[in-house]
Design an enzyme around this catalytic site. Sequence first.
Site, PDB file in Angstrom:
ATOM      1  N   GLY A  69       0.824  -1.196   0.000  1.00 51.55           N
ATOM      2  CA  GLY A  69       0.000   0.000   0.000  1.00 51.55           C
ATOM      3  C   GLY A  69       0.866   1.256   0.000  1.00 51.55           C
ATOM      4  O   GLY A  69       0.553   2.241  -0.679  1.00 51.55           O
ATOM      5  N   THR A  70       1.957   1.208   0.761  1.00 43.58           N
ATOM      6  CA  THR A  70       2.892   2.335   0.784  1.00 43.58           C
ATOM      7  C   THR A  70       3.388   2.644  -0.625  1.00 43.58           C
ATOM      8  O   THR A  70       3.424   3.793  -1.062  1.00 43.58           O
ATOM      9  CB  THR A  70       4.083   1.997   1.705  1.00 43.58           C
ATOM     10  OG1 THR A  70       3.590   1.859   3.033  1.00 43.58           O
ATOM     11  CG2 THR A  70       5.146   3.076   1.669  1.00 43.58           C
ATOM     12  N   GLN A 177      -7.835   1.863   4.942  1.00 42.51           N
ATOM     13  CA  GLN A 177      -8.592   1.389   6.099  1.00 42.51           C
ATOM     14  C   GLN A 177     -10.036   1.018   5.779  1.00 42.51           C
ATOM     15  O   GLN A 177     -10.702   0.371   6.568  1.00 42.51           O
ATOM     16  CB  GLN A 177      -8.569   2.452   7.207  1.00 42.51           C
ATOM     17  CG  GLN A 177      -7.197   2.646   7.841  1.00 42.51           C
ATOM     18  CD  GLN A 177      -6.670   1.400   8.547  1.00 42.51           C
ATOM     19  OE1 GLN A 177      -7.426   0.521   8.952  1.00 42.51           O
ATOM     20  NE2 GLN A 177      -5.358   1.300   8.671  1.00 42.51           N
ATOM     21  N   SER A 194      -4.272  -1.475   0.452  1.00 40.00           N
ATOM     22  CA  SER A 194      -3.258  -2.426   0.900  1.00 40.00           C
ATOM     23  C   SER A 194      -3.936  -3.725   1.327  1.00 40.00           C
ATOM     24  O   SER A 194      -4.816  -3.714   2.188  1.00 40.00           O
ATOM     25  CB  SER A 194      -2.510  -1.808   2.086  1.00 40.00           C
ATOM     26  OG  SER A 194      -1.638  -2.744   2.656  1.00 40.00           O
ATOM     27  N   ALA A 195      -3.512  -4.850   0.741  1.00 36.15           N
ATOM     28  CA  ALA A 195      -4.239  -6.109   0.931  1.00 36.15           C
ATOM     29  C   ALA A 195      -4.173  -6.640   2.363  1.00 36.15           C
ATOM     30  O   ALA A 195      -5.141  -7.228   2.852  1.00 36.15           O
ATOM     31  CB  ALA A 195      -3.727  -7.160  -0.037  1.00 36.15           C
ATOM     32  N   HIS A 196      -3.028  -6.455   3.038  1.00 39.55           N
ATOM     33  CA  HIS A 196      -2.919  -7.084   4.365  1.00 39.55           C
ATOM     34  C   HIS A 196      -3.800  -6.389   5.404  1.00 39.55           C
ATOM     35  O   HIS A 196      -3.940  -6.884   6.516  1.00 39.55           O
ATOM     36  CB  HIS A 196      -1.457  -7.166   4.832  1.00 39.55           C
ATOM     37  CG  HIS A 196      -0.879  -5.870   5.280  1.00 39.55           C
ATOM     38  ND1 HIS A 196      -0.732  -5.541   6.598  1.00 39.55           N
ATOM     39  CD2 HIS A 196      -0.422  -4.813   4.592  1.00 39.55           C
ATOM     40  CE1 HIS A 196      -0.199  -4.349   6.701  1.00 39.55           C
ATOM     41  NE2 HIS A 196       0.008  -3.878   5.495  1.00 39.55           N
ATOM     42  N   CYS A 320       5.698   7.788  23.580  1.00 37.17           N
ATOM     43  CA  CYS A 320       6.652   6.803  24.093  1.00 37.17           C
ATOM     44  C   CYS A 320       6.649   5.530  23.257  1.00 37.17           C
ATOM     45  O   CYS A 320       7.547   4.714  23.365  1.00 37.17           O
ATOM     46  CB  CYS A 320       6.350   6.478  25.555  1.00 37.17           C
ATOM     47  SG  CYS A 320       4.628   6.041  25.817  1.00 37.17           S
TER      48      CYS A 320
END
Lengths: 459, 459
Positions: A69-70, A177, A194-196, A320
């Site tokens: 996807g990136t 998303q 993005s498939a995952h 953090c």
Amino acid sequence: MPYFDAASSAPLHPVARQALLAALDEGWADPGRLYREGRRARLLLDAAREAAAEAVGCRPDELVFTPSGTRAVHTGVAGALAGRRRAGRRLVVSAVEHSSVLHAAAAHEADGGTVTEVPVDRAGRVAPEAYAAALRDDTALACLQSANHEVGTEQPVAEVAAACREAGVPLLVDAAQSLAWGPVAGDWSLVTASAHKWGGPAGVGLLAVRKGVRFAPQGPADERESGRAGGFENIPAIVAAAASLRAVRAEAAAEAGRLRELVERIRVRVPELVPDVEVAGDPVRRLPHLVTFSCLYVDGEALLHELDREGFSVSSGSSCTSSTLTPSHVLRAMGVLSEGNVRVSLPPGTAEADVDRFLQVLPGAVAGVRERLGAPAPAAAGGGEASLVVDAVGRRCPIPVIELAKVFGDVPLGGTVTVLADDEAARLDIPAWCQMRGQEYVGERPADRGTAYLVRRTS
Amino acid sequence: MPYFDAASSAPLHPVARQALLAALDEGWADPGRLYREGRRARLLLDAAREAAAEAVGCRPDELVFTPSGTRAVHTGVAGALAGRRRAGRRLVVSAVEHSSVLHAAAAHEADGGTVTEVPVDRAGRVAPEAYAAALRDDTALACLQSANHEVGTEQPVAEVAAACREAGVPLLVDAAQSLAWGPVAGDWSLVTASAHKWGGPAGVGLLAVRKGVRFAPQGPADERESGRAGGFENIPAIVAAAASLRAVRAEAAAEAGRLRELVERIRVRVPELVPDVEVAGDPVRRLPHLVTFSCLYVDGEALLHELDREGFSVSSGSSCTSSTLTPSHVLRAMGVLSEGNVRVSLPPGTAEADVDRFLQVLPGAVAGVRERLGAPAPAAAGGGEASLVVDAVGRRCPIPVIELAKVFGDVPLGGTVTVLADDEAARLDIPAWCQMRGQEYVGERPADRGTAYLVRRTS
């Protein structure tokens, strides 16, 4: 062991696994070759493209598969910007896009381009009018996510797409998303996903570019995937991605309804069960499976560990838990509390009992972290000095806010507390604490050591 | 059904399949997360990196996984060039590199850089001295494949690496075709490879960058894979790639010996069985599993179809099999015949009987294509006109050479034939025909229609 971080990566869907296995035997050859193994691979690739295009709502020849996807975002942004170079070099994005979009924007800026960021409201949503106002004659491309990955807020994509169409600017929608739940609404120009994220395998992204959108792929040429995604096609993973997208879509309506109720239960119960909590994001116009909340006086990483020990896998936008020790840019853009932040994103099939157990476990986990950090009890009426200074330089989130809260009861009404801090999260969390507590946040100024944040007691 | 195109893509190794299946269940989560699913994914990724680094001969922190071999090359070339920008903008490559390297070089040139191509001899090999002479003060990067993907010739990588080291220039070695057989020799700086060439799954490339090599990743930032390969890690495929690399290496010595003999059989027998054949590439310093030959008067695509009908999957560098209708740049750089070109690359485990059956089938397949194209019988002594013109404008390879051969017997010794042709392959194949036939190739000149190629009869 409940896994509640589907927004990072969803477990492999059984249909994806099955399709992948079958395609490993049939789809390993080069689809560009004319012999039988190549022809078989080509058939699988073509069928997967048709299935994915149908789910996206585009023509098969408008859709290419990328390695992630990136990569789809980087390729889509760079190609659309280059294709519209004559129009200008301005890129418009929302302030709460996924880091892949913001990194592409930063690269564009480093290359001499201009980036306009459209702000969001406290729910994380852009105003369509504000977005429309950001479009100018020299705008080459606009980007807007379909829904936010950290807080679940849905963006007004159809309205913004209409404004973009009016202005003659192509709109790229990052649908990472939301694509599992349905196609992108409105008259978009480019879509990425993005498939995952929907239970497909890693290694597959989608980039759809509508016919007629000017697009000039950047980087070295490669003839594969219409010249838009170089490298040998990963056909088994592509087949699995397309098959699982169909499968999750078939279950989407029923599952969305079910998860929406479970998330609503979390949204309502968490503030009842845990004191000093802020739930983030739009309560209605949101993804069905995702909710984010922040807990005052809590160290996000410690809370994640606590929940992991109890068997719950969640993520956090607290400083953090980031490699840069800054709070999530999404929470920052919304201006909400970032300390003790927890994102819950339920994968399809999440059991109601697991959500209930999460609600049982959470109060104790938060209380345990607060106790170890020495978080303050509710403040009593103060009668001490009119002005106090707390030195929290060198201390990390949530300590500056805890130190503020500890002494706050000691100043009288109208008195002030100055917090000296050099942790980035303080800039977000001290104003957020004031808002939650109904106290006045006066402002910040540079100090000899770190930054001085001034708070006035008004109640 | 024998598949003889391992150099394009090898069938999935059983070990890769097994490792992939196991890792699908354990490695789907985000390895950047701290919860148990993320930690499990991280462990798998770390173990795969160690195994792959050992096979490459580098440290684990010198190696990243990319989405493909092409991507490894593009990233490696761009990053190394940018890292050495101060030294200059010259890139040195051999003339027979894989298209991914040449496309990266073309992108560098389009961006204002300079590219020097080192020529090869008739066997497809660069001379180390010629390569060393091409290195100059402004050379930022040098690229040399470990072995050629079309003709199998091994390059003098260790010698060239030593020359590069002497000149202070990093050397990137594209080891896509050889990594299954062993690590890259010599003092290289960067190595790239592709898992589906060794029986790993698609979707995984390797990029190793030695510590101390200046490297500046290009494109949008992304924290994954040391900032050198953006996008969500494809851990199941990476695990399978590393496991299968170990497995093929364990079998490499024995299998190389066996395949080397089978290839030797093809090299020797094909010219005995088929008239007018030229075997390309170095007969000794070569990959064990790969051989290429070209057949005069044969249409490469027709021959591939013929062999496919007989159950053999092979590939070709002939112009008629390429999308651009030009002969392979490798055959062109070597100056060898390109028509009727066949590349045979044997996957591990290829049965001797299949190779023998290929040798039985090939002569009939070639003869059938030649007959359909009306290829000439061996020329008789001519006594006709001293100078003939053959018009083959508009006709594709191998027709111009066939038309030349048909009339050649009609001219007397000392006479000439001029071939008018506009097919790119003629430029390579008419001189190659002259060399095979012992006739004099006089040269070419532009003609009203196409190009005129002049041949003089000398025997």
